[in-house]
Design a protein around this motif. Sequence first.
Motif, PDB file in Angstrom:
ATOM      1  N   ILE A   1       8.321  -5.158   9.393  1.00  0.00           N
ATOM      2  CA  ILE A   1       8.041  -4.855   8.353  1.00  0.00           C
ATOM      3  C   ILE A   1       7.747  -6.411   7.484  1.00  0.00           C
ATOM      4  CG2 ILE A   1       9.176  -3.855   6.121  1.00  0.00           C
ATOM      5  CD1 ILE A   1       7.824  -1.572   8.204  1.00  0.00           C
TER       6      ILE A   1
ATOM      7  N   ARG B   1       6.232  -3.552   3.010  1.00  0.00           N
ATOM      8  CA  ARG B   1       5.116  -2.769   4.553  1.00  0.00           C
ATOM      9  C   ARG B   1       4.907  -2.941   5.598  1.00  0.00           C
ATOM     10  NH1 ARG B   1       1.460   0.646   1.035  1.00  0.00           N
ATOM     11  NH2 ARG B   1       2.164   0.655  -1.415  1.00  0.00           N
TER      12      ARG B   1
ATOM     13  N   TRP C   1      10.403   4.101   6.841  1.00  0.00           N
ATOM     14  CA  TRP C   1       8.852   3.614   7.577  1.00  0.00           C
ATOM     15  C   TRP C   1       9.159   4.543   8.792  1.00  0.00           C
ATOM     16  CZ3 TRP C   1       4.328   3.166   6.425  1.00  0.00           C
ATOM     17  CH2 TRP C   1       3.571   2.051   4.657  1.00  0.00           C
TER      18      TRP C   1
ATOM     19  N   TYR D   1      -0.034   1.939  12.280  1.00  0.00           N
ATOM     20  CA  TYR D   1       1.548   1.684  11.066  1.00  0.00           C
ATOM     21  C   TYR D   1       2.280   0.664  11.945  1.00  0.00           C
ATOM     22  CZ  TYR D   1      -0.512   3.853   6.789  1.00  0.00           C
ATOM     23  OH  TYR D   1      -0.814   4.685   5.860  1.00  0.00           O
TER      24      TYR D   1
ATOM     25  N   GLU E   1       2.067   7.507   5.025  1.00  0.00           N
ATOM     26  CA  GLU E   1       3.262   6.567   4.469  1.00  0.00           C
ATOM     27  C   GLU E   1       3.684   6.830   3.084  1.00  0.00           C
ATOM     28  OE1 GLU E   1       0.969   3.078   1.182  1.00  0.00           O
ATOM     29  OE2 GLU E   1       0.090   4.156   3.621  1.00  0.00           O
TER      30      GLU E   1
ATOM     31  N   ILE F   1       8.928   3.261  -1.427  1.00  0.00           N
ATOM     32  CA  ILE F   1       9.250   1.401  -0.846  1.00  0.00           C
ATOM     33  C   ILE F   1       9.687   0.891  -2.044  1.00  0.00           C
ATOM     34  CG2 ILE F   1       7.550  -0.711  -0.524  1.00  0.00           C
ATOM     35  CD1 ILE F   1       5.531   1.570   0.749  1.00  0.00           C
TER      36      ILE F   1
ATOM     37  N   HIS G   1       5.828  -1.430  13.652  1.00  0.00           N
ATOM     38  CA  HIS G   1       7.493  -1.115  13.417  1.00  0.00           C
ATOM     39  C   HIS G   1       8.018  -3.037  12.175  1.00  0.00           C
ATOM     40  CE1 HIS G   1       7.821  -3.341  16.624  1.00  0.00           C
ATOM     41  NE2 HIS G   1       9.411  -3.969  16.663  1.00  0.00           N
TER      42      HIS G   1
END
Length: 329
Positions: free
Chosen positions: A251, A257, A113, A247, A124, A130, A249
């Motif tokens: 996760i 995600r 990411w 978005y 993304e 992912i 950091h």
Amino acid sequence: MPLALAACKKGWSILELTGLTMGTSYSIVAVDHSRQIDKAELKAAVEAKLATVNTQMSNWDSRSEISRFNAAGATDSFAVSPELAHVMQAAQDVNAASDGRFDVTVGPLIDLWGFGANGTRNDEPAAREIADALACCGQTESLRVGNGALQKLRPEAEVYLSAIGKGFGVDQVASALKEFGLTDYMVEIGGDLYTAGKNPDGQPWQIGIESPEAFDRGVMKVVGLSDHGMATSGDYRNFFEKDGKRYSHIIDATTGRPVTHATASVTVLTENAMLADAWATALLVLGTERGLEIANDREMAVLFVDRAGKAGDKGFTTTASKRFETLQA
């Protein structure tokens, strides 16, 4: 100057130390009631503790224990120091108690990411990317911890201790201060801290909780802290935006995600800085609703800060656990 004069009158002095460690800075304020502690000797002892932590847990030092473990592409048992074994057991415990949201194997996702050492991104990743990164993560599926050793269950597994190692470093520095007979002090490394006793005014140490605004370092709340570790985790410093979507950091290791809930920061007060560090991250990933349930069940002192609907970065609501309310009453 007034503080120094007051110290002389009361028969004690104030020791202040600063330096660099773990890619950030440290600061120490301690009350020397004896007025006999050599500041240079104390700083040498502090930096020796920090150097040891780095040789055990630094992901930036290829010679550290954790880096050598990561580089070993095998599933053999890997003997580690008691300190690293202690931190890894704590990581396993928090992982189990946080529905798997605290995960020291999440590095591949952080890199994917754009929040790791490999550079940034502003879009993304593809679903396949992912999924591939997720296949390399998963603390319970990737690691075994026990009997003074670590073992990979997946040869490609790697461990990153940035969300717990800094807090452990704080605790190690605190142990150095105790060895010098100090009883009233504050230790801080990159925002994680531990306080003991009282501040120079004879009160609990007054610690500010930052407002979770991206471009403002204002203080939202001040807490009194004695004989506790404290850490705050937030999503407001490291993020990117694409097509109006944010978005962060932070996760979620179960989805691969960034989190999407409204919780912007979590502050944890607990018995040491290591656990405060780990739990602040875990509870931020969980968000206020589930995080508050766990905090109250485990009697942890936690303050959650959420973005208030569509009010933007400057609209926030706070929710405190029962233990937090008791400590700050």
